[in-house]
Write a protein that holds these residues in place. Structure first.
Motif, short mmCIF file in Angstrom:
data_model
loop_
_atom_site.label_atom_id
_atom_site.label_comp_id
_atom_site.label_asym_id
_atom_site.label_seq_id
_atom_site.Cartn_x
_atom_site.Cartn_y
_atom_site.Cartn_z
N GLU A 184 24.78 45.81 -57.78
CA GLU A 184 24.90 45.68 -58.67
C GLU A 184 25.02 46.05 -60.20
O GLU A 184 25.73 45.67 -61.13
CB GLU A 184 23.93 44.10 -58.80
CG GLU A 184 22.66 44.64 -59.16
CD GLU A 184 21.36 44.69 -57.60
OE1 GLU A 184 20.49 44.56 -57.80
OE2 GLU A 184 22.39 45.03 -57.13
N TYR A 185 24.18 47.34 -60.36
CA TYR A 185 24.63 48.12 -61.55
C TYR A 185 25.53 48.64 -61.40
O TYR A 185 25.54 49.43 -62.89
CB TYR A 185 23.18 49.07 -61.72
CG TYR A 185 21.77 47.83 -61.54
CD1 TYR A 185 22.17 47.15 -62.87
CD2 TYR A 185 21.27 48.24 -60.59
CE1 TYR A 185 20.92 46.21 -62.76
CE2 TYR A 185 20.32 47.11 -60.35
CZ TYR A 185 19.89 46.07 -61.21
OH TYR A 185 18.80 45.38 -61.41
N GLY A 201 23.92 57.56 -69.88
CA GLY A 201 22.89 57.01 -69.43
C GLY A 201 23.09 55.40 -69.48
O GLY A 201 23.60 54.67 -69.90
N ALA A 202 21.64 54.90 -68.26
CA ALA A 202 21.80 53.37 -67.79
C ALA A 202 21.30 52.82 -69.03
O ALA A 202 20.76 53.16 -69.62
CB ALA A 202 20.93 53.40 -66.46
N PRO A 203 21.39 51.08 -69.12
CA PRO A 203 20.96 51.03 -70.56
C PRO A 203 18.93 50.52 -69.90
O PRO A 203 19.04 50.83 -69.59
CB PRO A 203 21.02 49.55 -70.50
CG PRO A 203 22.61 49.54 -69.30
CD PRO A 203 22.29 51.19 -67.82
N GLU A 204 18.75 50.57 -71.34
CA GLU A 204 17.40 50.17 -71.66
C GLU A 204 16.24 49.96 -70.69
O GLU A 204 17.12 48.00 -70.33
CB GLU A 204 16.53 49.58 -72.90
CG GLU A 204 15.30 50.00 -72.81
CD GLU A 204 15.02 49.93 -74.48
OE1 GLU A 204 13.77 49.66 -74.79
OE2 GLU A 204 15.57 49.95 -75.09
N GLY A 205 15.53 49.60 -69.55
CA GLY A 205 15.24 49.38 -68.69
C GLY A 205 15.27 49.16 -67.33
O GLY A 205 14.96 48.96 -66.37
N GLN A 206 16.93 49.74 -67.22
CA GLN A 206 17.58 50.13 -65.80
C GLN A 206 17.45 51.60 -65.38
O GLN A 206 16.92 52.57 -66.48
CB GLN A 206 18.68 49.97 -65.87
CG GLN A 206 19.20 47.98 -66.27
CD GLN A 206 20.45 47.93 -65.61
OE1 GLN A 206 21.21 48.44 -65.93
NE2 GLN A 206 20.83 46.81 -66.90
N LEU A 207 17.75 51.80 -64.00
CA LEU A 207 17.22 52.78 -63.44
C LEU A 207 18.90 53.82 -63.50
O LEU A 207 20.18 53.33 -63.58
CB LEU A 207 16.66 53.47 -62.08
CG LEU A 207 15.53 52.94 -62.53
CD1 LEU A 207 14.56 52.88 -60.36
CD2 LEU A 207 14.34 53.61 -63.67
N GLY A 208 18.82 55.52 -63.85
CA GLY A 208 20.01 56.15 -63.14
C GLY A 208 21.07 55.88 -64.33
O GLY A 208 20.93 55.84 -65.16
N ARG A 251 25.68 55.45 -65.45
CA ARG A 251 26.46 54.74 -65.64
C ARG A 251 27.98 55.25 -65.90
O ARG A 251 27.85 55.93 -66.79
CB ARG A 251 26.92 52.92 -65.63
CG ARG A 251 25.31 52.60 -66.14
CD ARG A 251 25.15 51.83 -64.76
NE ARG A 251 24.02 51.14 -64.57
CZ ARG A 251 22.58 51.36 -63.70
NH1 ARG A 251 22.70 52.52 -64.01
NH2 ARG A 251 21.98 50.61 -63.93
N CYS A 252 29.30 54.91 -64.77
CA CYS A 252 30.34 55.30 -65.52
C CYS A 252 30.53 54.76 -66.77
O CYS A 252 29.78 53.49 -67.04
CB CYS A 252 32.03 54.95 -64.27
SG CYS A 252 31.84 53.12 -64.11
N PHE A 253 32.03 54.74 -66.94
CA PHE A 253 32.23 54.32 -68.57
C PHE A 253 32.93 53.01 -68.44
O PHE A 253 32.16 52.11 -69.48
CB PHE A 253 33.22 54.32 -69.30
CG PHE A 253 34.77 55.14 -68.30
CD1 PHE A 253 35.63 54.07 -68.90
CD2 PHE A 253 34.98 55.81 -67.28
CE1 PHE A 253 37.04 54.05 -67.52
CE2 PHE A 253 35.76 55.44 -66.53
CZ PHE A 253 37.14 54.82 -67.13
N LEU A 254 33.45 52.43 -66.59
CA LEU A 254 33.36 50.58 -67.01
C LEU A 254 32.54 50.53 -66.42
O LEU A 254 31.81 49.25 -67.21
CB LEU A 254 34.73 50.78 -65.95
CG LEU A 254 35.95 50.87 -66.09
CD1 LEU A 254 36.55 50.62 -64.81
CD2 LEU A 254 36.10 50.35 -67.61
N CYS A 255 31.34 50.82 -66.01
CA CYS A 255 30.40 49.77 -65.75
C CYS A 255 29.14 50.03 -66.76
O CYS A 255 28.63 49.11 -66.69
CB CYS A 255 29.44 50.79 -64.38
SG CYS A 255 30.19 50.28 -62.93
N ARG A 256 28.99 50.65 -66.53
CA ARG A 256 28.12 51.15 -68.65
C ARG A 256 28.28 49.49 -69.47
O ARG A 256 27.43 49.96 -69.80
CB ARG A 256 28.12 52.15 -69.29
CG ARG A 256 27.47 52.41 -69.97
CD ARG A 256 26.25 52.45 -70.32
NE ARG A 256 25.32 52.63 -71.84
CZ ARG A 256 24.16 52.17 -72.37
NH1 ARG A 256 23.96 51.24 -71.30
NH2 ARG A 256 24.38 52.66 -73.37
#
Length: 123
Positions: free
Chosen positions: A64-65, A78-85, A87-92
């Motif tokens: 889901e992330y 980098g993932a949004p604050e509080g999340q791990l991993g 993200r690509c430019f679209l998922c971020r």
């Protein structure tokens, strides 16, 4: 350009996550930090290794992330604050390209001396 998974000379000595298979979008693919591929961003031709450092999302194959794609350093964030991993430019940014023009974006142009061009200077 056709790429295939790199075959180590001595597979028995490998440890960790160099080579494994996962399902992404219903398709079985090879993954791991020993698997060479091309960045999943369309039109990008940068070589990546399908390790966790290039993975979009928190789980292999997508979650889901993130989409589960593998991206070069220019197309993963980098993932949004509080999340791990990562993200690509679209998922971020939930499907919006952060590099696209935006009417509310602030644009500053700098001159050769490093000062902003056209900006009012305070004395």
């Amino acid at each position: 350009m056709e790429l295939t998974a790199a075959e180590p000379k001595d597979k028995e000595k490998l440890v960790g996550y160099a080579f494994y298979e996962i399902y992404r979008d219903g398709e079985k693919i090879q993954a791991g930090y020993g698997v060479e591929a091309i960045c999943d961003k369309s039109a990008c031709t940068v070589k990546v290794w399908r390790g966790l450092d290039a993975l979009c999302g928190e789980q292999l194959g997508g979650d889901e992330y993130g989409c589960g794609g593998y991206f070069c350093g220019a197309h993963i964030y980098g993932a949004p604050e509080g999340q791990l991993g990562q993200r690509c430019f679209l998922c971020r940014d939930n499907g919006t390209d952060p590099l696209a023009s935006s009417p509310d974006a602030m644009v500053v142009t700098f001159g050769p001396d490093g000062a902003p061009v056209g900006a009012a200077h305070r004395s």
